[in-house]
Write a protein that holds these residues in place. Structure first.
Motif, PDB file in Angstrom:
ATOM      1  N   UNK A  18       0.795  -1.099   0.034  1.00  0.00           N
ATOM      2  CA  UNK A  18      -0.005  -0.194  -0.006  1.00  0.00           C
ATOM      3  C   UNK A  18       0.806   1.211  -0.028  1.00  0.00           C
ATOM      4  N   UNK A  19       1.926   1.190   0.588  1.00  0.00           N
ATOM      5  CA  UNK A  19       2.909   2.317   1.062  1.00  0.00           C
ATOM      6  C   UNK A  19       3.457   2.666  -0.678  1.00  0.00           C
ATOM      7  N   UNK A  95       3.550  14.540   4.410  1.00  0.00           N
ATOM      8  CA  UNK A  95       2.333  14.636   5.691  1.00  0.00           C
ATOM      9  C   UNK A  95       2.755  13.703   6.727  1.00  0.00           C
ATOM     10  N   UNK A  96       1.968  13.627   7.855  1.00  0.00           N
ATOM     11  CA  UNK A  96       2.015  12.764   8.948  1.00  0.00           C
ATOM     12  C   UNK A  96       1.698  11.369   8.669  1.00  0.00           C
ATOM     13  N   UNK A  97       0.921  11.338   7.782  1.00  0.00           N
ATOM     14  CA  UNK A  97       0.483   9.751   7.128  1.00  0.00           C
ATOM     15  C   UNK A  97       1.688   9.188   6.655  1.00  0.00           C
ATOM     16  N   UNK A 101       3.704   5.787   8.561  1.00  0.00           N
ATOM     17  CA  UNK A 101       3.665   4.656   7.870  1.00  0.00           C
ATOM     18  C   UNK A 101       5.035   4.355   7.635  1.00  0.00           C
ATOM     19  N   UNK A 102       5.989   5.115   7.667  1.00  0.00           N
ATOM     20  CA  UNK A 102       7.144   4.641   7.544  1.00  0.00           C
ATOM     21  C   UNK A 102       7.725   4.064   9.056  1.00  0.00           C
ATOM     22  N   UNK A 106       8.872   0.143   9.654  1.00  0.00           N
ATOM     23  CA  UNK A 106       9.990   0.050  10.353  1.00  0.00           C
ATOM     24  C   UNK A 106       9.826  -0.958  11.652  1.00  0.00           C
ATOM     25  N   UNK A 107       8.707  -0.626  12.528  1.00  0.00           N
ATOM     26  CA  UNK A 107       8.562  -1.294  13.656  1.00  0.00           C
ATOM     27  C   UNK A 107       7.972  -2.887  13.132  1.00  0.00           C
TER      28      UNK A 107
END
Length: 120
Positions: A18-19, A95-97, A101-102, A106-107
């Protein structure tokens, strides 16, 4: 980690797919002179994330899977750096989204790697 049927079962793969789509849409804002330079690098890094998750999941051992997850993490860091460069050049505004998402990907990659270590 119990054996998965397919890399497509992995939430981190789904999220990173999706990213990639979001990144491609974000790149539409770039000026024409960057369409084949920085955008190409960003696309390659973005595509590398789910591609390496998929390749690693298809390997025979957790050790190999771990290595490909590490490559995905490297691609995510590369992508993040390239996006920050684009922002500094005023091609985009992150943007914050996108930033969240990054962090989320990563998590998830880190946690998946930890689960592979704990299986040993």
């Amino acid at each position: 980690m119990s054996k998965i049927n397919s890399h497509k079962d992995l939430k981190v793969w789904q999220e990173s797919m999706d990213f990639v789509v979001k990144i491609y849409k974000l790149l539409e804002q770039f000026p024409d002179e960057e369409k084949f330079i920085l955008t190409n690098q960003i696309k390659r890094a973005a595509i590398s994330i789910p591609s390496n998750i998929a390749e690693g999941a298809g390997r025979e051992s957790n050790q190999e899977f771990f290595r490909f997850l590490s490559i995905s993490q490297g691609s995510l860091s590369e992508l993040e750096t390239q996006l920050e460069i684009a922002e500094k050049l005023k091609y985009i505004t992150l943007n914050d989204e996108i930033k969240k998402q990054i962090i989320f990907i990563r998590i998830m990659l880190t946690n998946l790697k930890k689960s592979l270590i704990n299986e040993k």
